[in-house]
Design an enzyme around this catalytic site. Structure first.
Site, mmCIF file in Angstrom:
data_model
loop_
_atom_site.group_PDB
_atom_site.id
_atom_site.type_symbol
_atom_site.label_atom_id
_atom_site.label_comp_id
_atom_site.label_asym_id
_atom_site.label_seq_id
_atom_site.Cartn_x
_atom_site.Cartn_y
_atom_site.Cartn_z
ATOM 1 N N HIS A 1 0.835 -1.204 0.000
ATOM 2 C CA HIS A 1 0.000 0.000 0.000
ATOM 3 C C HIS A 1 0.876 1.264 0.000
ATOM 4 C CE1 HIS A 1 -3.663 2.347 1.191
ATOM 5 N NE2 HIS A 1 -2.732 3.149 1.688
ATOM 6 N N GLU A 2 1.801 1.327 0.963
ATOM 7 C CA GLU A 2 2.645 2.529 1.057
ATOM 8 C C GLU A 2 3.549 2.656 -0.166
ATOM 9 O OE1 GLU A 2 1.727 4.667 3.003
ATOM 10 O OE2 GLU A 2 0.530 3.411 4.336
ATOM 11 N N HIS B 1 1.747 4.375 -2.948
ATOM 12 C CA HIS B 1 1.849 5.838 -2.804
ATOM 13 C C HIS B 1 3.223 6.313 -3.293
ATOM 14 C CE1 HIS B 1 -1.826 6.784 -0.707
ATOM 15 N NE2 HIS B 1 -1.539 6.079 0.368
ATOM 16 N N HIS C 1 3.540 6.679 -6.929
ATOM 17 C CA HIS C 1 2.827 7.881 -7.373
ATOM 18 C C HIS C 1 3.761 9.098 -7.247
ATOM 19 C CE1 HIS C 1 -1.442 9.954 -7.149
ATOM 20 N NE2 HIS C 1 -0.830 10.168 -8.293
#
Length: 671
Positions: free
Chosen positions: A463-464, A467, A470
């Site tokens: 998940h991290e 990010h 991105h």
């Protein structure tokens, strides 16, 4: 010389001392003010270049300094740093008000904004101009002098209150420990958890075991400890953080925050804080959020009630439990899950050695986006646990620096997050690449075992890292539109979509290998991980929706009549409640997401982004999870574009159509 005021590329952590922060931030504010003055005093007509762009590039020095300071206040804090944060936060909110309430500056911005039809701007330039104009209007530029002063006062108070809120929660988290010396009190706990608790006890010069409210200690205790009374003790301690009659009580802090937010929204001409916030989100209005939440609630609630009933029957049959309580949920869920899927989280852990999972996520990023990660030791770090990497593309071009900080320690807040020390931007023809960091709290290696992750921690890392991608793949001109600078209910798409790879055989085979034998995770486990992924999905969905609806209750109406936080909260949870209420517990007083983080009137965005991520991943599943064409579309339209266009436009360009909740409901087994 103050190292923070020197020219540096990556942060010079080892050279910085706490004494450097205040003078550096002061000086950074001075430099930024001078840059603003230069824009205002420019005798030429306001243009897109000399006003809009100049303003976007201003404050660079200050941003570099404050990103170092506030990142360390989360990842490596101490009393002194927290004290400095209390002092400098009002300076910074005053400075940002000095900009947004500066009439001469706003006049120039507005002049460019009013002329935008004749300027022949690109979509990105138009977005920058509109965002800039709105950031003034939404921060009071159109107010009269008296109201501007009121706004400044509110903002200064709010910045102090949210810090106070966070400090109270942290103090309460650290104030509690469960010290056990009797072997039978730790019955049920896996060996690895006992070993970790022993090490905590050792570090505190105590015999036996110490369990804390830090997640890597707290969650396993509630999941595995057979002693129901001790689980109750832990759960109640966690549930009454900042809801006790002591100096760290957050009840008044919460009421002050919501009332000030409401006042601020009214002052700016909005009905409530939620109306103010959502104007700039994909969801647009509180009504739309509530409709979206209730729509999902309608689908999830029957499933949740059925799951809860099954869990109650199971606990009754197993241990004669008549009334399932909050401290029983994880414990019996884990046992039921084990029975239904014969899936033991502990049996999975040997396949998820931290280093292997890191290599796995790097390999997946390489297959999808042609990225290469090389560990380096030639840049400074703020703690020896931090790992640093050089990221390059298929042609060997430098993409980003990447920092990763994986283990809990004193001075590091709970949870996991992604942040950056420098955003990507294109300035003077040079594409300046970003510096991205992820911070997590995973079980530390012990004397006998490496860091072995639970499957839940594996998905957290993915998940991290989503990010982080991105941030790393950002490719925009202006830093305020770069990377994760997108509307808040869109920002979770890249992170949540990447979690899907953790459930796919093709991806797991790359990294899920037994740390002792090297054996690839048996496929029966993979099947079970997939089957069990939708286990209790109704209850999980209900829980997430209840948090989002509580947030909307706090921020979507006038809170001035609220006197009892507890009563207010119980009313907000009435429609989503499964477990009996615990009188001495309260969620709001430790709901850091909405009272300290940036999620006020935005907690719904986790579910909103899940709808996007399930819909997006369905596209990958149709074409193949490592399909280059789909990955390139995702990279070109979502990951590299930041906030340069409206999120729905970007999404439709990637997917070819608007997202529907059906993919999420299918994945969750709710339809």
């Amino acid at each position: 010389m103050n190292p923070l005021l020197q020219d540096f590329n990556t942060p010079p952590f080892s050279k910085i001392s706490n004494e450097d922060y205040k003078p550096a931030i002061k000086k950074g504010i001075e430099i930024a003010k001078a840059e603003i003055d230069a824009i205002i005093n420019n005798v030429e007509q306001p243009t897109f270049e000399n006003t809009t762009v100049a303003l976007d590039f201003s404050g660079e020095k200050l941003n570099k300094i404050t990103s170092i300071f506030f990142n360390l206040n989360s990842a490596e804090t101490n009393d002194e740093i927290q004290k400095i944060a209390q002092e400098v936060s009002p300076w910074l909110s005053e400075f940002s008000n000095d900009i947004t309430l500066n009439e001469a500056l706003f006049k120039r911005v507005k002049s460019v904004f009013d002329a935008k039809e004749n300027l022949d701007l690109t979509p990105e330039q138009t977005m920058l101009l509109e965002k800039q104009y709105k950031s003034f209007a939404r921060n009071g530029a159109n107010l009269n002098e008296a109201d501007k002063t009121k706004l400044r006062e509110i903002d200064a108070q709010l910045s102090k209150l949210s810090l106070k809120f966070g400090e109270n929660v942290l103090a309460e988290t650290h104030a509690f420990e469960l010290h056990l010396t009797d072997e039978k009190d730790v019955a049920g706990l896996p060996e690895s958890e006992k070993e970790a608790a022993k090490e905590v006890a050792n570090s505190r010069d105590k015999e036996g075991y110490v369990f804390t409210l830090d997640y890597p200690s707290y969650i396993p205790f509630l999941t595995y400890a057979d002693n129901r009374e001790l689980r109750k003790k832990m759960a109640i301690a966690a549930g009454k953080k900042a809801f006790k009659n002591n100096e760290f009580n957050n009840e008044q802090v919460v009421l002050d925050i919501v009332n000030l937010r409401q006042k601020r929204a009214n002052l700016l001409g909005y009905k409530t804080h939620a109306h103010f916030v959502l104007e700039e989100r994909m969801a647009e209005t509180p009504e739309k959020v509530i409709e979206f939440s209730n729509n999902l609630l309608e689908k999830a609630k029957p499933a949740a009630l059925k799951e809860f009933e099954n869990l109650e029957n199971f606990a009754k049959k197993l241990d004669g439990i008549d009334q399932l309580e909050k401290w029983d949920g994880s414990y019996y869920s884990e046992k039921l899950k084990k029975k239904l899927f014969d899936l033991d989280q502990e049996a999975l852990k040997p396949y998820f050695k931290l280093e292997n999972v890191i290599d796995g996520v790097f390999e997946i990023a390489n297959r999808l986006y042609d990225l290469k990660f090389e560990e380096i030791n030639n840049i400074d770090k703020y703690h020896e646990d931090v790992k640093t990497y050089n990221v390059t593309d298929a042609n060997g071009n430098f993409v980003s620096h990447f920092y990763a900080d994986f283990h809990p320690r004193k001075g590091k807040r709970n949870g996991a997050w992604m942040t950056s020390y420098k955003s990507q931007q294109i300035k003077n023809g040079i594409n300046e690449r970003p510096q991205v960091s992820i911070v997590c709290n995973f079980t530390k290696p012990t004397a006998t075992k490496p860091s072995l992750l639970t499957f839940n921690e594996v998905t957290t890392l993915f998940h991290e890292f989503g990010h982080a991608l991105h941030g790393m793949l950002a490719n925009t001109t202006y830093n305020s539109l770069s990377g994760t600078s997108v509307s808040w209910d869109f920002v979770e798409l890249p992170s949540q979509v990447l979690e899907n790879w953790c459930f796919e055989k093709e991806a797991l085979e790359l990294f899920a290998k037994h740390y002792e034998t090297g054996e690839v995770i048996p496929m029966k486990y993979v099947e079970k991980i997939k089957e069990s992924a939708s286990f209790h999905e109704g209850m999980q969905t209900l829980r997430q929706l209840s948090f989002g609806l509580l947030d909307m209750q706090w921020h979507g109406q006038d809170p001035s009549e609220i006197t009892s936080i507890k009563e207010f909260e119980n009313a907000a949870f009435a429609n989503t409640k499964l477990y009996p209420d615990v009188a001495e517990n309260c969620m709001s007083t430790a709901f850091s997401h909405i009272f300290q983080g940036g999620y006020s009137a935005g907690y719904y965005s986790y579910k909103w982004a899940e709808v996007l991520d399930a819909d997006a991943f369905e596209y990958f599943l149709e074409e193949g999870i490592f399909n280059k064409e789909v990955a390139t579309k995702f990279k070109d339209n979502i990951l590299s574009k930041g906030g340069t266009e409206k999120p729905m436009e970007l999404y439709k360009r990637f997917r070819g159509k608007e997202p529907k909740p059906d993919a999420l409901l299918r994945r969750a087994g709710l339809i």
